[in-house]
Design a protein around this motif. Sequence first.
Motif, PDB file in Angstrom:
ATOM      1  N   VAL A 196       7.825  27.206 -15.975  1.00 48.83           N
ATOM      2  CA  VAL A 196       7.704  27.704 -17.348  1.00 48.83           C
ATOM      3  C   VAL A 196       6.599  26.945 -18.090  1.00 48.83           C
ATOM      4  CG1 VAL A 196       8.904  28.005 -19.550  1.00 48.83           C
ATOM      5  CG2 VAL A 196      10.101  28.478 -17.417  1.00 48.83           C
ATOM      6  N   ALA A 197       6.553  25.638 -17.908  1.00 46.30           N
ATOM      7  CA  ALA A 197       5.504  24.843 -18.560  1.00 46.30           C
ATOM      8  C   ALA A 197       4.125  25.272 -18.091  1.00 46.30           C
ATOM      9  CB  ALA A 197       5.723  23.358 -18.283  1.00 46.30           C
ATOM     10  N   ALA A 198       3.978  25.546 -16.808  1.00 47.11           N
ATOM     11  CA  ALA A 198       2.691  25.997 -16.275  1.00 47.11           C
ATOM     12  C   ALA A 198       2.314  27.358 -16.863  1.00 47.11           C
ATOM     13  CB  ALA A 198       2.750  26.074 -14.749  1.00 47.11           C
ATOM     14  N   GLU A 199       3.304  28.243 -17.004  1.00 45.47           N
ATOM     15  CA  GLU A 199       3.061  29.571 -17.598  1.00 45.47           C
ATOM     16  C   GLU A 199       2.590  29.428 -19.043  1.00 45.47           C
ATOM     17  OE1 GLU A 199       3.033  33.795 -17.940  1.00 45.47           O
ATOM     18  OE2 GLU A 199       3.133  32.514 -16.177  1.00 45.47           O
ATOM     19  N   ILE A 200       3.226  28.531 -19.791  1.00 40.07           N
ATOM     20  CA  ILE A 200       2.825  28.302 -21.183  1.00 40.07           C
ATOM     21  C   ILE A 200       1.386  27.789 -21.235  1.00 40.07           C
ATOM     22  CG2 ILE A 200       3.226  26.822 -23.205  1.00 40.07           C
ATOM     23  CD1 ILE A 200       6.253  27.072 -22.556  1.00 40.07           C
ATOM     24  N   ASN A 201       1.068  26.831 -20.396  1.00 39.32           N
ATOM     25  CA  ASN A 201      -0.300  26.288 -20.373  1.00 39.32           C
ATOM     26  C   ASN A 201      -1.323  27.342 -19.991  1.00 39.32           C
ATOM     27  OD1 ASN A 201       0.344  23.698 -21.213  1.00 39.32           O
ATOM     28  ND2 ASN A 201       0.721  22.983 -19.125  1.00 39.32           N
ATOM     29  N   GLU A 202      -0.975  28.169 -19.011  1.00 39.74           N
ATOM     30  CA  GLU A 202      -1.876  29.230 -18.566  1.00 39.74           C
ATOM     31  C   GLU A 202      -2.127  30.227 -19.705  1.00 39.74           C
ATOM     32  OE1 GLU A 202      -1.568  32.813 -15.362  1.00 39.74           O
ATOM     33  OE2 GLU A 202      -0.963  30.808 -14.651  1.00 39.74           O
ATOM     34  N   ARG A 203      -1.073  30.605 -20.407  1.00 37.90           N
ATOM     35  CA  ARG A 203      -1.207  31.562 -21.523  1.00 37.90           C
ATOM     36  C   ARG A 203      -1.947  30.932 -22.698  1.00 37.90           C
ATOM     37  NH1 ARG A 203      -0.882  35.863 -18.699  1.00 37.90           N
ATOM     38  NH2 ARG A 203       1.091  36.071 -17.626  1.00 37.90           N
ATOM     39  N   ARG A 204      -1.761  29.635 -22.897  1.00 35.88           N
ATOM     40  CA  ARG A 204      -2.438  28.928 -23.983  1.00 35.88           C
ATOM     41  C   ARG A 204      -3.961  28.968 -23.771  1.00 35.88           C
ATOM     42  NH1 ARG A 204       0.004  23.778 -23.971  1.00 35.88           N
ATOM     43  NH2 ARG A 204       1.566  24.587 -25.389  1.00 35.88           N
ATOM     44  N   GLU A 205      -4.391  28.897 -22.522  1.00 35.92           N
ATOM     45  CA  GLU A 205      -5.817  28.897 -22.195  1.00 35.92           C
ATOM     46  C   GLU A 205      -6.471  30.252 -22.415  1.00 35.92           C
ATOM     47  OE1 GLU A 205      -6.153  27.325 -18.249  1.00 35.92           O
ATOM     48  OE2 GLU A 205      -5.350  25.381 -18.846  1.00 35.92           O
ATOM     49  N   GLU A 206      -5.658  31.286 -22.640  1.00 40.01           N
ATOM     50  CA  GLU A 206      -6.201  32.629 -22.855  1.00 40.01           C
ATOM     51  C   GLU A 206      -6.853  32.772 -24.222  1.00 40.01           C
ATOM     52  OE1 GLU A 206      -2.956  35.311 -22.144  1.00 40.01           O
ATOM     53  OE2 GLU A 206      -3.077  35.025 -19.972  1.00 40.01           O
TER      54      GLU A 206
ATOM     55  N   ASN B 220      -1.169  36.252 -29.027  1.00 38.08           N
ATOM     56  CA  ASN B 220      -1.055  36.110 -27.582  1.00 38.08           C
ATOM     57  C   ASN B 220       0.395  36.390 -27.169  1.00 38.08           C
ATOM     58  OD1 ASN B 220      -0.835  35.154 -24.935  1.00 38.08           O
ATOM     59  ND2 ASN B 220      -2.443  33.618 -25.250  1.00 38.08           N
ATOM     60  N   ALA B 221       0.668  37.627 -26.811  1.00 34.07           N
ATOM     61  CA  ALA B 221       2.028  38.045 -26.454  1.00 34.07           C
ATOM     62  C   ALA B 221       2.534  37.308 -25.213  1.00 34.07           C
ATOM     63  CB  ALA B 221       2.076  39.547 -26.223  1.00 34.07           C
ATOM     64  N   GLY B 222       1.664  37.033 -24.265  1.00 39.24           N
ATOM     65  CA  GLY B 222       2.066  36.313 -23.058  1.00 39.24           C
ATOM     66  C   GLY B 222       2.525  34.904 -23.381  1.00 39.24           C
ATOM     67  N   TYR B 223       1.812  34.255 -24.289  1.00 38.81           N
ATOM     68  CA  TYR B 223       2.192  32.905 -24.713  1.00 38.81           C
ATOM     69  C   TYR B 223       3.534  32.947 -25.436  1.00 38.81           C
ATOM     70  CZ  TYR B 223       2.154  28.516 -27.317  1.00 38.81           C
ATOM     71  OH  TYR B 223       2.488  27.301 -27.858  1.00 38.81           O
ATOM     72  N   ASP B 224       3.683  33.905 -26.346  1.00 34.97           N
ATOM     73  CA  ASP B 224       4.945  34.036 -27.085  1.00 34.97           C
ATOM     74  C   ASP B 224       6.125  34.286 -26.140  1.00 34.97           C
ATOM     75  OD1 ASP B 224       3.588  33.666 -29.465  1.00 34.97           O
ATOM     76  OD2 ASP B 224       3.477  35.813 -29.932  1.00 34.97           O
ATOM     77  N   ALA B 225       5.901  35.130 -25.137  1.00 33.35           N
ATOM     78  CA  ALA B 225       6.964  35.435 -24.177  1.00 33.35           C
ATOM     79  C   ALA B 225       7.331  34.193 -23.360  1.00 33.35           C
ATOM     80  CB  ALA B 225       6.535  36.567 -23.250  1.00 33.35           C
ATOM     81  N   ALA B 226       6.331  33.434 -22.960  1.00 38.58           N
ATOM     82  CA  ALA B 226       6.593  32.218 -22.178  1.00 38.58           C
ATOM     83  C   ALA B 226       7.345  31.189 -23.013  1.00 38.58           C
ATOM     84  CB  ALA B 226       5.285  31.637 -21.646  1.00 38.58           C
ATOM     85  N   ARG B 227       6.975  31.054 -24.268  1.00 33.90           N
ATOM     86  CA  ARG B 227       7.686  30.117 -25.159  1.00 33.90           C
ATOM     87  C   ARG B 227       9.127  30.577 -25.390  1.00 33.90           C
ATOM     88  NH1 ARG B 227       5.794  25.185 -27.026  1.00 33.90           N
ATOM     89  NH2 ARG B 227       7.553  25.538 -28.369  1.00 33.90           N
TER      90      ARG B 227
ATOM     91  N   GLN C 229      11.120  29.707 -22.397  1.00 40.26           N
ATOM     92  CA  GLN C 229      11.412  28.284 -22.409  1.00 40.26           C
ATOM     93  C   GLN C 229      12.563  27.966 -23.370  1.00 40.26           C
ATOM     94  OE1 GLN C 229       8.565  25.606 -24.282  1.00 40.26           O
ATOM     95  NE2 GLN C 229       8.830  24.171 -22.560  1.00 40.26           N
ATOM     96  N   ASP C 230      12.519  28.552 -24.557  1.00 38.52           N
ATOM     97  CA  ASP C 230      13.586  28.329 -25.538  1.00 38.52           C
ATOM     98  C   ASP C 230      14.941  28.788 -25.007  1.00 38.52           C
ATOM     99  OD1 ASP C 230      11.707  27.282 -27.290  1.00 38.52           O
ATOM    100  OD2 ASP C 230      11.609  29.083 -28.552  1.00 38.52           O
ATOM    101  N   GLN C 231      14.978  29.965 -24.383  1.00 33.77           N
ATOM    102  CA  GLN C 231      16.229  30.500 -23.850  1.00 33.77           C
ATOM    103  C   GLN C 231      16.767  29.623 -22.714  1.00 33.77           C
ATOM    104  OE1 GLN C 231      15.382  34.553 -22.775  1.00 33.77           O
ATOM    105  NE2 GLN C 231      15.401  35.254 -24.904  1.00 33.77           N
ATOM    106  N   GLU C 232      15.891  29.191 -21.838  1.00 33.19           N
ATOM    107  CA  GLU C 232      16.334  28.365 -20.721  1.00 33.19           C
ATOM    108  C   GLU C 232      16.804  26.994 -21.198  1.00 33.19           C
ATOM    109  OE1 GLU C 232      13.634  28.365 -17.384  1.00 33.19           O
ATOM    110  OE2 GLU C 232      13.808  30.535 -17.159  1.00 33.19           O
ATOM    111  N   GLU C 233      16.126  26.416 -22.166  1.00 30.17           N
ATOM    112  CA  GLU C 233      16.549  25.115 -22.694  1.00 30.17           C
ATOM    113  C   GLU C 233      17.899  25.238 -23.409  1.00 30.17           C
ATOM    114  OE1 GLU C 233      15.311  22.102 -22.041  1.00 30.17           O
ATOM    115  OE2 GLU C 233      13.830  23.100 -20.770  1.00 30.17           O
ATOM    116  N   ALA C 234      18.112  26.349 -24.114  1.00 26.23           N
ATOM    117  CA  ALA C 234      19.408  26.571 -24.781  1.00 26.23           C
ATOM    118  C   ALA C 234      20.515  26.693 -23.745  1.00 26.23           C
ATOM    119  CB  ALA C 234      19.347  27.814 -25.657  1.00 26.23           C
ATOM    120  N   ARG C 235      20.241  27.383 -22.640  1.00 31.01           N
ATOM    121  CA  ARG C 235      21.250  27.535 -21.583  1.00 31.01           C
ATOM    122  C   ARG C 235      21.517  26.193 -20.905  1.00 31.01           C
ATOM    123  NH1 ARG C 235      25.885  29.488 -20.062  1.00 31.01           N
ATOM    124  NH2 ARG C 235      26.019  29.887 -17.843  1.00 31.01           N
ATOM    125  N   ILE C 236      20.483  25.383 -20.698  1.00 35.46           N
ATOM    126  CA  ILE C 236      20.666  24.048 -20.128  1.00 35.46           C
ATOM    127  C   ILE C 236      21.594  23.230 -21.023  1.00 35.46           C
ATOM    128  CG2 ILE C 236      19.495  21.826 -19.729  1.00 35.46           C
ATOM    129  CD1 ILE C 236      17.120  23.498 -18.612  1.00 35.46           C
TER     130      ILE C 236
END
Length: 173
Positions: free
Chosen positions: A31-41, A47-54, A57-64
């Motif tokens: 997920v972190a790599a996806e965020i970084n990749e989308r950030r570079e766009e 940036n919808a891809g960046y928003d989706a990746a974030r 990340q938020d959903q997975e961290e909440a589940r953790i």
Amino acid sequence: MAEHQKQYITPETKAKLEEELQALIDHRPVVAAEINERREEGDLKENAGYDAAREMQDQEEARIKQISEVLANSTTERSGIEEGVANVGTVVHVYYNGDEEDKETFLIGTRAAASDNQDLETYSEQSPLGAAILGAHEGETREYTAPNGKTISVTIESAAPYDSAKAATPRGA
């Protein structure tokens, strides 16, 4: 102040939660790599891809966090769970208002306790019904006030520690 009592969960449920937790933790670098990749766009405002990746990340961290809290506040120990007494971690078979045809089977505890049996209803020990029958022995009748204001009597037909294989099967069935 009352001591915090841990909720009972089955060993199978604990194992599933631990497995899911580890998978989510292992997925963090992806997920972190996806965020970084989308950030570079480029422009992050559109940036919808960046928003989706974030969002992922938020959903997975909440589940953790949620799984970690369930595991920290639960136990697979059955000490204190007594055959024939309605307590947290027991499956009870009851009937209502003296009508032995109006039966229900449920677990007293949390939904996490019986996630391996989706057909088994679960009532919190803090619900009106759960609170009313805590500590009741087989054959005992107790009353509680339902959310609609009606007084309901409930008779404990049987109570047994949760067992995945037997949970939804009434005695004598």
